[in-house]
Design an enzyme around this catalytic site. Sequence first.
Site: not given
Ligand code: DGJ
Length: 728
Positions: A280, A478-480, A526, A528, A534, A614
Amino acid sequence: MIVLDKENNILTLHTKNTTYQMKADQYRVLTHTYYGPRVDGCDLSYLVRYADRACAPNPDEAGEDRTYSLNTIPQEYSTCGVGDYRLPSIELELPSGSRSADLRFTGCEVRRGKYALEGLPAFRGTGEDAQTLVIRLEDAAAQVEVELYYGVFEEYDLITRAARVINRGTEPVRLCQCASLCLDFPGADLDLVTFDGCHLMERAPHRAPLRPGVQGVGSTRGTSSHQHNPFVILCGRSADEDHGLCYGASLLYSGSFQALAEVSQYDSTRLVMGVNPWHFCWTLAPGQAFTAPEAALVCSPRGLGEMSRQFHRAIRAHLIQDPLEGRRRPVLINNWEATYFDFDAGKLVDFAKAAAPLGVELLVMDDGWFGKRDNDCGGLGDWYVNTGKLPGGLEALVPKIQELGMSFGIWIEPEMVNEDSALYREHSDWAFHIPGRPPVRGRSQLVLDFSREEVRRHIYGQIKSVLSSADVSYVKWDMNRSLSNVWSAALPPERQGEVYHRYVLGVYEMLDQLRRDFPHILIEGCAGGGGRFDAGMLYYTPQIWCSDNTDAIDRLRIQYGTSFCYPVSSMGAHVSAVPNEANGRCTSIQTRGVAAMAGTFGYEMDPGKTTPEEKEVIRAQTAFFKEHYDLIQRGDYYRLTDPFQNGPYTAWEQVSPDRREALVSLVTTALHAAPSFQTLKLKGLDPGLTYQINGGDTFPGSALMEAGYPLPLFHGDYQSMQLYCRAI
Ligand code: DGJ
């Protein structure tokens, strides 16, 4: 309430149960005199002690007074290079190349309501419920001004802080560190609690006594991370759920952060929290300003439980902006774990047909609906509907779902690109890459340079047109992967230290735009699972997917750890199929439902594949959840046991604000033959009221809390129960 004693430069912030005080001393150094249980009408600067200490430099103003040293005085916003060797809050690189900062108090003012931070998340408050204190400090030699902001929410014992650094000079200045929070304590007899883990096992509390030197957590991943949460606690050694002094500090930031505690040679403690200074460096041209993200503090004189409840109340009332404005959020079903990428419109409609009669109200179409996306190796960046899977696009699909009485939600991952995508073929330079280095992939994808406006604009344009094509009421953002190879083609070499933070600002800007263009859409964050759980994200996304681990038993721990700062209504939690995909464990549908009700509650399984029994349970669960929604989502949350202690069961409780209703949930986690009789002590009830449990037996509140409720002898793994208590 903010009390200013201008004559003596004493600045005091009072909340209902706590007091926070600062004093500008004879040299206009802003000292921190006190933070703790409420103290009225007192100059607490007698707590600042002076002694001639060896190796402690004395500022010029102090002359021959060797007892005055920045290195031993509690500072409100610590400096560096001029005599304080403890953790700095700010570091400036001046045109000469020197690195230091030296701040002196120049004034302050009180404002009605709560300050806002442009482009950054912050608690919201009006003149009715919050006050702001702005303190001005100057570094005369550097010609830099620092504004410290304080938001005071009396009712919640919540104090927020932020800092703004302004270059008042005529030459550029480089900001090498700019913390959000600096908090000095007179002693070191404290424990530090951090929330740590990994993908699938996030936010496990770790508590350890402070020891001399620096200790703490942080992230260098560009996200707040699965590994360490930007929330820490300092508490008395004997503090527990119900007793003892606790300080919680939550950073409203979703990028690389740092939270460090340092115990000094004389047993004082300093906590510094903010953007991670690693990688930074921000150039401030004359007249320009930098704003550090907000940090929020709760001090609880009555244990960790009350600290958490104050955070929960404040986050629900003043941070989260719920598009449903107090109305119940729908019970959802998400197709991810049931289908992964293998779905089409027909399958989704079948899901809805099977789910709607069970009381499920929202169908969420997860990853795989766009571009060429049949696995996780391609398609990201191409945000147009794959009409092979969804003929006629969302325009055709959504009405079919709605005809079944359900609303529709969709998954996106805007920050990413696959090399196998039209976007990458056209704009490969939009992905982060360090010139001369090969790409570093994560989940076969690269990260788009969201510090660049044209990149954001392009992605947002595509997503906006998809969302505008049908009646979408929910988005999962999402952000994986974590960031790596971070370098921006849009900035010169000397400004590459701005990229990580500009990336986060870019994400915030797009989220804000999304909220403004689609104010009715509920956004679930989300990364991953819980890689970006946060308080910063909660400003934009009222709920966040807690973890990719949906196993009910592991979730007890994950949700327990998460609950120390974040409310039930923010924790994405679903009932999924068994054996669980993360760990192969089998639990009953009842137990999975009980665990998911410690969060937002929904399903993530093929409803068509459930047995009639169920289905009956699911119908009962959704009905129960809807009936007790307010209690579950907005009640006061009590942790009754610690799942990390490997006891026979894990239990928690929600209590209505008027204490006339409570819901106790319990899941057994260890089973042995010849068990001992167990009683469970409830919390938060009115001792003078009598409660009926599940419409049957009655007990005085005092008996339930002091003597306990007699638990049955459980038989079989992972049993569960819920006790609905109503005052009669
Ligand atoms: C990660 C997410 O946490 C899952 O719930 C799902 O949306 C997958 N990615 C999809 O690629």
